[in-house]
Design a protein around this motif. Sequence first.
Motif, short mmCIF file in Angstrom:
data_model
loop_
_atom_site.label_atom_id
_atom_site.label_comp_id
_atom_site.label_asym_id
_atom_site.label_seq_id
_atom_site.Cartn_x
_atom_site.Cartn_y
_atom_site.Cartn_z
N ILE A 132 0.77 -1.50 0.26
CA ILE A 132 0.07 0.22 0.06
C ILE A 132 1.20 1.30 0.13
CG2 ILE A 132 -1.41 1.02 0.86
CD1 ILE A 132 -2.59 -1.40 3.00
N TYR A 133 0.46 2.10 -0.59
CA TYR A 133 1.24 3.93 -1.10
C TYR A 133 0.49 4.03 -0.58
CZ TYR A 133 4.59 6.66 -3.13
OH TYR A 133 5.27 7.76 -3.50
N ALA A 186 -1.53 -2.52 -4.51
CA ALA A 186 -2.16 -3.09 -3.88
C ALA A 186 -3.44 -2.09 -3.84
CB ALA A 186 -2.97 -4.03 -2.84
N GLY A 187 -3.24 -0.80 -3.31
CA GLY A 187 -3.07 0.31 -3.30
C GLY A 187 -2.96 1.47 -3.30
N ILE A 188 -3.08 3.09 -3.52
CA ILE A 188 -2.39 3.87 -3.07
C ILE A 188 -3.80 4.60 -2.27
CG2 ILE A 188 -2.08 5.76 -4.15
CD1 ILE A 188 -1.90 4.56 -6.80
N GLN A 227 -6.65 13.53 -6.68
CA GLN A 227 -7.17 14.05 -7.85
C GLN A 227 -5.77 14.71 -9.30
OE1 GLN A 227 -8.73 17.56 -6.27
NE2 GLN A 227 -10.99 16.69 -6.07
N TYR A 228 -4.98 14.61 -8.13
CA TYR A 228 -3.49 14.34 -8.46
C TYR A 228 -3.42 13.80 -9.19
CZ TYR A 228 0.96 16.00 -9.45
OH TYR A 228 2.46 15.86 -10.65
N ILE A 229 -3.75 12.80 -8.55
CA ILE A 229 -2.63 11.29 -9.27
C ILE A 229 -3.96 10.56 -10.03
CG2 ILE A 229 -2.70 8.82 -8.06
CD1 ILE A 229 -1.67 9.86 -5.77
N GLU A 237 -6.25 5.45 -9.68
CA GLU A 237 -7.07 5.89 -8.14
C GLU A 237 -6.57 5.84 -7.15
OE1 GLU A 237 -10.51 7.15 -8.98
OE2 GLU A 237 -10.19 7.14 -11.51
N ALA A 238 -6.51 6.59 -6.20
CA ALA A 238 -6.89 6.83 -4.57
C ALA A 238 -7.56 6.90 -3.49
CB ALA A 238 -5.49 7.65 -4.78
#
Length: 454
Positions: free
Chosen positions: A130-131, A160-162, A171-173, A180-181
């Motif tokens: 996870i980031y 696996a997820g941000i 929104q930046y990502i 998706e974050a």
Amino acid sequence: MKILLTMNLPWFPAVGGANKCNRALAEGLAARGHEVLVVVPALAVPSRWSREEVRQELGSRGIAVRVEEGTDTFQSAGVEVVAVADPARLRSELAERLRTFAPDRIVVSSEDPSQNLLDAALKAQEAPVIYLSHTPAFLPFGPQSFYPSERRARLLSQVAGIVAVSRFVAQYIRRWGGLEAEVFPFPLYGPGPFRDLGGAGTGDFVTLINPCAVKGIALFLALARSLPEVRFAAVPTWGTTPADREALAALSNVTVLPAADDVERIYERTRILLLPSLWEEAFGVTAVEAMLRGIPVLASNVGGLPEAKLGTDYVLPVRPIERFTDRQDANAVTEPVVPEQDAGPWVAALTALLADRELYARQSAAARAAAHRFVAGLGVEPFERLMQTMDGRTPSPAPPAPRTKAVTAGEAAPGELAALTPGQRALLMLRLRKRTAQKPEDDVQDLLSERGLS
């Protein structure tokens, strides 16, 4: 659940938003019964502390430190912390701890622009990764990226997820990385109760924390010069240079306060907090901290700061930084080109708050109420739920090509350089000058590694 968290920031002292967020998350998860191991560097780069001074300070707080070859290990609020003395050994130490600890989840923080820790975590294949994204500056894509790279962007597609610290970062990502974050407001403000310092009127100063170019020291100095009868305070942290300190010392109405791990020591002396940042802040932890204590905050209208103001007044205009030079300051940070600022709106807002007791009281009460509503909804439970859903090891679809193209030290072509922002070109040129003796295939990650950023 066994959770390993790693970041390229020290555990102590925690004077920056990312340090505070990650520490609060790890300690909150430990309090919920999870087994949490943290692998971090012992010191920041550059550091104003020595390793021995950190040990002494931890000891004064009743924290016993086990000193081993190359590492200091200690328990902090139920979290086991492994602090690595040599930055060059951080990756290998992480790989070893991943093997021996065998975590169920690996959490990697974004304050590692080379993405070296993320690369190590993914290659270990010990658990889903996870980031945590705390700032656009250390993401490998988009116009705010200090170190854009397609290769490092692909690493993010494998997690696996941000988890993003704010809607602005999420929104930046999505816009620049095609990923998706999930937004997770970190519960780092403590359980309270929070003293009503604004209502009590104990503060003497109009305060700026981390006075430096990107945090708006130019506006701060302009305010201090325009209002010589007002007492200002500056709290130097990671961005403050000797030149900044000289500029502060030249003004008789500016007091320099030492940074404190306990924020209460700063806020109890603060009447109004200034956040005149000129770059895109991810959020604004200090805004919420101050508002919880009834301290009105004047913040710039860039990045995630309006979000952190929670709908309260005094979101003020600035001319944001758009490019950087090819010089580095005393803290090894690339110097920005700071546009000339109009201090007028800031002088007017500050003067009104200081002169009108009723206005100050209304703003203080509104700030305190908004911050308490916000903090009341925070906790680590949402992150626990996110960890349960982020359980896959199959890479997510690769993102579209980043808007800012990666450039290696030996492959930069005119068209590729044109894809970079001025700040990114300045950073690249500075590093290329220092690496003329390197082989062509050595890329920007090598440059980061030798600076202790990997």
